[in-house]
Enzyme design. Structure first.
Site, mmCIF file in Angstrom:
data_model
loop_
_atom_site.group_PDB
_atom_site.id
_atom_site.type_symbol
_atom_site.label_atom_id
_atom_site.label_comp_id
_atom_site.label_asym_id
_atom_site.label_seq_id
_atom_site.Cartn_x
_atom_site.Cartn_y
_atom_site.Cartn_z
ATOM 1 N N ASP A 40 1.810 -0.058 11.681
ATOM 2 C CA ASP A 40 1.773 -1.405 12.278
ATOM 3 C C ASP A 40 3.077 -2.180 12.113
ATOM 4 O O ASP A 40 3.083 -3.402 12.105
ATOM 5 C CB ASP A 40 0.615 -2.204 11.655
ATOM 6 C CG ASP A 40 0.749 -2.338 10.138
ATOM 7 O OD1 ASP A 40 1.616 -1.673 9.548
ATOM 8 O OD2 ASP A 40 -0.011 -3.119 9.545
ATOM 9 N N ARG A 45 1.062 -5.214 -5.709
ATOM 10 C CA ARG A 45 1.027 -6.446 -4.911
ATOM 11 C C ARG A 45 1.473 -7.539 -5.874
ATOM 12 O O ARG A 45 1.035 -7.568 -7.029
ATOM 13 C CB ARG A 45 -0.390 -6.738 -4.418
ATOM 14 C CG ARG A 45 -1.048 -5.513 -3.801
ATOM 15 C CD ARG A 45 -1.239 -5.626 -2.305
ATOM 16 N NE ARG A 45 -1.997 -4.472 -1.839
ATOM 17 C CZ ARG A 45 -1.779 -3.839 -0.697
ATOM 18 N NH1 ARG A 45 -0.807 -4.233 0.109
ATOM 19 N NH2 ARG A 45 -2.514 -2.839 -0.330
ATOM 20 N N GLY A 86 0.829 -1.211 0.000
ATOM 21 C CA GLY A 86 0.000 0.000 0.000
ATOM 22 C C GLY A 86 0.859 1.255 0.000
ATOM 23 O O GLY A 86 1.830 1.325 0.744
ATOM 24 N N ASP A 89 4.433 -4.338 6.194
ATOM 25 C CA ASP A 89 4.779 -5.653 6.736
ATOM 26 C C ASP A 89 5.069 -6.694 5.649
ATOM 27 O O ASP A 89 6.077 -7.398 5.684
ATOM 28 C CB ASP A 89 3.592 -6.090 7.610
ATOM 29 C CG ASP A 89 3.855 -7.379 8.304
ATOM 30 O OD1 ASP A 89 4.666 -7.377 9.233
ATOM 31 O OD2 ASP A 89 3.261 -8.404 7.902
ATOM 32 N N THR A 127 4.011 3.016 5.528
ATOM 33 C CA THR A 127 2.605 2.598 5.555
ATOM 34 C C THR A 127 1.839 3.569 6.438
ATOM 35 O O THR A 127 2.385 4.063 7.427
ATOM 36 C CB THR A 127 2.440 1.161 6.105
ATOM 37 O OG1 THR A 127 1.054 0.935 6.393
ATOM 38 C CG2 THR A 127 3.202 0.930 7.389
ATOM 39 N N ASP A 186 -0.555 2.659 8.236
ATOM 40 C CA ASP A 186 -1.169 1.890 9.324
ATOM 41 C C ASP A 186 -0.408 1.932 10.647
ATOM 42 O O ASP A 186 -0.957 1.594 11.687
ATOM 43 C CB ASP A 186 -1.331 0.420 8.905
ATOM 44 C CG ASP A 186 -2.176 0.280 7.646
ATOM 45 O OD1 ASP A 186 -3.056 1.136 7.435
ATOM 46 O OD2 ASP A 186 -1.950 -0.666 6.867
ATOM 47 N N ARG A 223 -5.710 -1.589 8.770
ATOM 48 C CA ARG A 223 -5.628 -3.055 8.690
ATOM 49 C C ARG A 223 -5.921 -3.662 10.056
ATOM 50 O O ARG A 223 -6.944 -3.384 10.630
ATOM 51 C CB ARG A 223 -4.271 -3.484 8.142
ATOM 52 C CG ARG A 223 -4.080 -3.024 6.685
ATOM 53 C CD ARG A 223 -3.708 -4.168 5.816
ATOM 54 N NE ARG A 223 -2.272 -4.290 5.766
ATOM 55 C CZ ARG A 223 -1.629 -4.943 4.809
ATOM 56 N NH1 ARG A 223 -2.298 -5.544 3.847
ATOM 57 N NH2 ARG A 223 -0.331 -5.025 4.818
#
Ligand code: ADP
Length: 319
Positions: free
Chosen positions: A129, A72, A11, A103, A125, A127, A171
């Protein structure tokens, strides 16, 4: 090390361009050639690789998205795909690779490192995360986008005396929801790291109304449930006039914040330094405002941890 490569994967996030720029400029500053791999691991497998010059990264520091494009690429999860990628890199004489992504992208970088090709992971990212860093490139910008939307929705929520549910990205992580909820003054924040009780939420809303509260903002992380589904359940539980707003991909775009540009510049440059020092197979990050790096294999074994103190605070401030 005389030639390195850089790619963005997974992403996209605001600030990836600033990171690419830092990698390119830092490398050229140290007389190292830089090759851009276009389209993430897909472009790596197909050999979509071009040399980048100082000017190639001009006028991009303020742009969202990624000039190297992203993709992707399921094929890259296979050993054959990874070997093909390494062959392409070697054909260009590239000796080290900077991977900017989340990730999944880190897992690709780890696989290459394990097969003898040194990579550095740079956390890009929205996110937030990724283990091994307090904050990821793009998180701050996404947060500001969400806050902007929450403020606007609050105006209409107040005018119409409604309860709004705002679904945000992240996510499986609740970082965006939590920080946006705190900064946006949401009454309720739902994150995947904590269970929620519908009866308790209904009770909070009821008590708020008794105290004269005319509207409510509930922020729900996509990792908890879809906002629409949660909205249906809340309506059943409370009979309130509930509206749902799914912010979606606007959270990924836009010009990176100052903070993301600074972070991206620091992390991109540090990634090149590590390759120069011959220390491939690392991730770069920032902890307590200091640059840090970790073994990529060990970093991926760790879990990103949400700041639960913030969650506690958000509950105390939204009574
Ligand atoms: P993000 O990097 O934002 O988390 P993805 O999870 O989609 O995004 O991963 C991006 C790409 O990284 C995938 O399309 C794939 O090419 C590669 N990737 C993901 N997981 C692995 C893995 N276990 N091994 C090798 N490559 C992987």
């Amino acid at each position: 090390m005389k030639k390195i490569g850089v790619l963005t994967s997974g992403g996209d996030s605001p600030g990836m361009n600033a990171a690419i720029r830092a990698v390119v400029r830092k490398a050229i500053y140290h007389d190292i050639e830089v090759y851009g791999i276009y389209g993430g691991y897909s472009g790596l497998i197909s050999g979509n690789i071009k040399k980048l010059e100082l000017g190639s990264v001009g006028d991009i520091i303020h742009r969202g998205g990624t000039m190297l494009h992203s993709a992707r690429c399921p094929e890259f999860k296979t050993k054959e795909g990874q070997q093909q990628g390494i062959s392409q890199l070697r054909a260009f004489g590239i000796e080290g690779l900077v991977v900017i992504g989340g990730d999944g992208s880190y897992r690709g970088a780890k696989a290459l490192t394990e097969q003898g090709f040194p990579c550095i992971g740079v956390p890009g990212t929205i996110d937030n995360d990724i283990p091994g860093t307090d904050v990821t490139i793009g998180f701050d910008t996404a947060l500001n986008t969400v806050i902007d939307a929450v403020d606007k929705i609050r105006d209409t929520a107040t005018s119409h005396e409604r309860t709004f549910i705002i679904e945000v990205m992240g996510r499986n992580a609740g970082d965006i929801a939590l920080s946006a909820g705190l900064a946006g003054g949401a009454e309720t924040i739902l994150i995947p790291e904590e269970n929620y009780d519908m009866n308790e939420i209904a009770e909070r809303l009821r008590k708020g109304q008794e105290r004269g509260k005319k509207h409510s903002i509930i922020i729900i992380a996509e990792g908890v449930s879809s906002g629409v589904e949660f909205g249906k359940q809340l309506k059943e539980a409370t009979n309130l006039d509930v509206r749902v707003s799914v912010l979606g991909h606007i959270q990924r775009g836009g010009s990176p914040s100052a903070s993301d540009r600074v972070l991206a510049s620091r992390l991109g440059a540090r990634a090149v330094e590590l390759l120069i020092e011959g220390r491939g197979g690392r991730t770069v990050g920032i902890e307590n405002n200091k640059l840090v790096d970790y073994d990529i294999i060990e970093a991926l074994d760790k879990q990103h941890k949400l700041d639960l103190e913030l969650y506690k605070l958000s509950k105390e401030l939204s009574i």
